[in-house]
Enzyme design. Structure first.
Site, PDB file in Angstrom:
ATOM      1  N   ASP A 120      -7.076  -1.554  -4.542  1.00 27.74           N
ATOM      2  CA  ASP A 120      -8.177  -1.208  -3.426  1.00 27.74           C
ATOM      3  C   ASP A 120      -9.041  -0.034  -4.182  1.00 27.74           C
ATOM      4  O   ASP A 120     -10.162  -0.107  -4.070  1.00 27.74           O
ATOM      5  CB  ASP A 120      -7.665  -0.572  -2.406  1.00 27.74           C
TER       6      ASP A 120
ATOM      7  N   ASP B 212       0.930  -1.122   0.023  1.00 29.59           N
ATOM      8  CA  ASP B 212       0.163   0.005   0.009  1.00 29.59           C
ATOM      9  C   ASP B 212       0.936   1.193   0.055  1.00 29.59           C
ATOM     10  O   ASP B 212       2.073   1.233   0.481  1.00 29.59           O
ATOM     11  CB  ASP B 212      -0.848   0.156   1.282  1.00 29.59           C
TER      12      ASP B 212
END
Length: 174
Positions: free
Chosen positions: A143, A125
């Site tokens: 995401d 991330d």
């Protein structure tokens, strides 16, 4: 039915979008890994940083502190969801573009994060939005694709509900 016909006459004609988003996701993650140190944060604008972190859990680091079983659990879910989405895309009529795009986005995100889990045991991330000192959990392109696709599915469900109500009202008026 030939494969060419299946792809051109169903939601599978949007599979190219899933492939492009998957490539963007994986390239962006590898650029972050190559150019940043783990936990490094680069200020971009007053409410957004690039921050390289690992997420062994799911959304918002759900179950991230478990002993490792969650890697295989979330990988299994992503694998099953990916198969279901491809089947749905194949069964979706060509004219249903909006929902087909939603499926393609979710598929790209599911596969993008599945690749990370298999390769590294965690998801990479790096998108870090914040207000003051309150940070939203970091996330990635995969995401984002899942979120946008899910929002599109939700919008589509309201549209379908409205269409069903209109049809019912028309039948009642007759």
């Amino acid at each position: 039915m030939s494969v060419k016909t299946l792809f051109s006459n169903s939601g599978l004609r949007w599979i190219w979008l899933a492939v492009i988003m998957l490539i963007v996701d994986q390239v962006s993650k590898q650029m972050v890994v190559a150019m940043m140190d783990y936990r490094e944060s680069i200020a971009v604008i007053p409410f957004f940083n690039l921050t390289y972190v690992h997420n062994p859990g799911a959304a918002f680091s759900f179950l991230a502190d478990q002993g490792g079983w969650q890697r295989w659990f979330f990988s299994g879910i992503a694998f099953v969801v990916s198969i279901v989405l491809v089947v749905w895309m194949a069964k979706t009529p060509k004219k249903d573009t909006f929902i087909s795009i939603a499926f393609a986005l979710i598929l790209s995100g599911a596969i993008g994060n599945l690749i990370d889990r298999f390769m590294f045991g965690y998801v990479i991330d790096f998108l870090d939005f914040y207000v003051g000192d309150k940070h939203w959990p970091a996330f990635n392109i995969a995401d984002s694709a899942i979120f946008i696709g899910a929002a599109m599915m939700l919008l589509e469900s309201f549209k379908s509900e409205d269409n069903a109500k209109s049809e019912q009202q028309n039948k009642t008026a007759e």
